[in-house]
Write an enzyme that holds these catalytic residues in place. Structure first.
Site, PDB file in Angstrom:
ATOM      1  N   ASP A   1       9.472   2.866  -0.754  1.00  0.00           N
ATOM      2  CA  ASP A   1       8.230   3.618   0.056  1.00  0.00           C
ATOM      3  C   ASP A   1       8.800   3.277   1.628  1.00  0.00           C
ATOM      4  O   ASP A   1       8.358   2.210   2.078  1.00  0.00           O
ATOM      5  CB  ASP A   1       6.984   3.082  -0.114  1.00  0.00           C
ATOM      6  CG  ASP A   1       6.136   3.654   0.816  1.00  0.00           C
ATOM      7  OD1 ASP A   1       6.327   3.991   1.888  1.00  0.00           O
ATOM      8  OD2 ASP A   1       4.620   3.151   0.402  1.00  0.00           O
TER       9      ASP A   1
ATOM     10  N   LYS B   1       5.563   9.339   8.984  1.00  0.00           N
ATOM     11  CA  LYS B   1       5.349   8.709  10.373  1.00  0.00           C
ATOM     12  C   LYS B   1       6.633   9.343  11.094  1.00  0.00           C
ATOM     13  O   LYS B   1       6.532  10.406  11.569  1.00  0.00           O
ATOM     14  CB  LYS B   1       5.489   7.131  10.191  1.00  0.00           C
ATOM     15  CG  LYS B   1       4.292   6.429   9.496  1.00  0.00           C
ATOM     16  CD  LYS B   1       4.161   5.121   9.469  1.00  0.00           C
ATOM     17  CE  LYS B   1       2.963   4.649   8.558  1.00  0.00           C
ATOM     18  NZ  LYS B   1       1.713   5.095   9.131  1.00  0.00           N
TER      19      LYS B   1
ATOM     20  N   TYR C   1       0.854  -1.127   0.028  1.00  0.00           N
ATOM     21  CA  TYR C   1       0.080   0.039  -0.042  1.00  0.00           C
ATOM     22  C   TYR C   1       1.001   1.120   0.003  1.00  0.00           C
ATOM     23  O   TYR C   1       1.665   1.328   0.821  1.00  0.00           O
ATOM     24  CB  TYR C   1      -0.918   0.041   1.239  1.00  0.00           C
ATOM     25  CG  TYR C   1      -1.754   1.096   1.340  1.00  0.00           C
ATOM     26  CD1 TYR C   1      -2.895   1.328   0.588  1.00  0.00           C
ATOM     27  CD2 TYR C   1      -1.390   2.187   2.560  1.00  0.00           C
ATOM     28  CE1 TYR C   1      -3.592   2.666   0.731  1.00  0.00           C
ATOM     29  CE2 TYR C   1      -2.230   3.205   2.562  1.00  0.00           C
ATOM     30  CZ  TYR C   1      -3.196   3.422   1.731  1.00  0.00           C
ATOM     31  OH  TYR C   1      -4.191   4.559   1.928  1.00  0.00           O
TER      32      TYR C   1
END
Length: 433
Positions: free
Chosen positions: A242, A270, A147
């Site tokens: 990613d 994050k 994702y």
């Protein structure tokens, strides 16, 4: 942490469902894949969460990754408070943005220049636009079960939240938008090789979670990341990591630092914001120089690099640079993994536990989990039973089989012991199903 008088959880959940789609602002929070009603959290400190009705839980999701130092870390709180006192946002450059860029470039091996954005989704969609601008090509490769945010062209076999909702692709995404998105299988070199054989001259870039977190935790097979580096270079495509989850999580230099494979572009989020919403993408300076206003590829954001995010992120990264931090995190994570393994073995419940550093997933299956096809065969119902058994014993796991647990530096011997005891009793409960 002390409880405060609040609205009853049942009443709050009814109201939430009337006002917010599904009652939540991000799908996995709704407990759809494990059943039951979500827990409303009032506050958090260290390795602990406290609900609005005063229940306390050892936290193993860490806000889905950013809370590597634990919740309400004093250094981050002080930095955010100091920044807020000077103003939330200016719409103009700040020295903190430059310090953040310098820090990221110092720590992430492949990054020479970086652009701050507001989320991981912004980072990935911008990096892929940049790959297309740099190469003059249209097609991209992603992996099933990975994702990369909710941009339309990336919602193809996207794992985790999409899978647990039973939506292989999202309605509202036109077929024409995903026509240039090619899908391979993680850890399957042949599936990648076939796509480059068929479309090599048209592929702008390949994006991958170097350690998958959205099929649950899945490590790259030995040589797989090196293979991706070689084949993208051979075909003139960009390799994009990613590292929204893995950046500063699996090592101070991210997955690329841990495995020694350098991509052309890297996406971050994050931890780089210390718990405040943030994202970033960066890489080689010749590629990044195409980003406006230095070059013609347009990307902008009013709140990008805002003072609160940069203050929190700089405080978090500074704390992570202290000697012995990752060694200590590894010891704690290994102890928690061992507790899960011992508890499962003692009860005969078949599980596979994948862990890379402080990311881990307990898969309810007998077979190795090496990518989405094997993850998809796990026993979701057994995980749901385990989740609720652990929650009842004061341990908050990801409310979905296909998500990662995240361990923090705030987890200590007391939390490890609580997790071990809860796991033993919870596996016993699952074994009786």
């Amino acid at each position: 942490m002390g409880a405060t008088a609040t609205t009853a959880p049942e009443q709050l959940w009814r109201e939430a469902q009337q006002l917010i789609p599904g009652g939540v602002n991000s799908p996995v929070r709704a407990f759809k894949s494990v059943g039951g009603e979500p827990v409303f959290i009032e506050r958090a400190e260290g390795a602990w969460l406290e609900s609005i009705d005063g229940r306390k839980f050892v936290d193993l999701i860490g806000a889905w990754g950013p809370m590597i130092l634990g919740h309400a870390h004093p250094g981050i709180v002080a930095a955010v408070n100091a920044a807020a006192a000077k103003g939330f946002a200016f719409g103009a450059p700040t020295s903190a943005e430059v310090r953040m860029a310098r820090t990221i470039a110092d720590l992430v091996p492949s990054i020479e220049m970086v652009r701050l954005v507001n989320s991981g989704t912004e980072a990935t969609m911008s990096a892929l636009r940049l790959a297309r601008a740099y190469t003059g090509r249209d097609k991209i490769i992603k992996f099933s079960g990975c994702y990369h945010g909710h941009a339309d062209f990336l919602l193809v076999r996207a794992g985790s939240g999409v899978a647990t909702l039973g939506l292989p692709d999202s309605p509202g995404v036109p077929a024409s938008v995903t026509a240039n998105t090619l899908v391979a299988d993680f850890n399957d070199e042949e599936s990648v090789r076939v796509l480059f054989q068929e479309h090599g001259a048209d592929i702008a870039g390949l994006i991958v979670e170097p350690v998958v977190g959205n099929s649950g935790t899945v490590a790259p097979a030995p040589g797989f990341l090196e293979f991706l580096r070689e084949i993208t270079r051979a075909h003139g495509a960009l390799l994009i990591f990613d590292e929204v989850m893995t950046g500063f999580r699996v090592s101070l230099g991210g997955a690329q630092g841990r495995f020694g494979v350098l991509p052309d572009l890297t996406c971050l989020g994050k931890i780089v914001g210390g718990g405040v919403p943030v994202g970033a993408y960066g890489g080689r300076s010749d590629i990044m120089s195409l980003v406006a206003p230095a070059g013609p590829m347009y990307q902008a954001g009013t709140m990008s690099g805002n003072p609160l995010a940069t203050a929190a992120g700089l405080a978090a990264l500074e704390a992570l640079r202290a000697p012995g931090v990752y060694e200590r995190l590894e010891v704690t994570s290994a102890a928690i993994e061992a507790g899960f393994r011992e508890a499962a073995a003692s009860t005969g419940v078949p599980v596979v536990i994948n862990r890379v550093g402080s990311m881990m997933t307990v898969f309810f299956t007998r077979e190795s989990v090496t990518g989405w096809p094997s993850a998809d065969r796990c026993d979701r119902a057994a995980y749901g039973a385990f989740f609720h058994a652990m929650l009842a014993r004061g341990v908050y796991l990801p409310p979905a089989q296909f998500e990662a647990c995240f361990v923090s530096l705030a987890h200590g011997e007391m939390e490890i012991d609580i997790i071990r005891k809860a796991a033993k009793e919870s596996f016993e409960e699952v074994a009786k199903r």
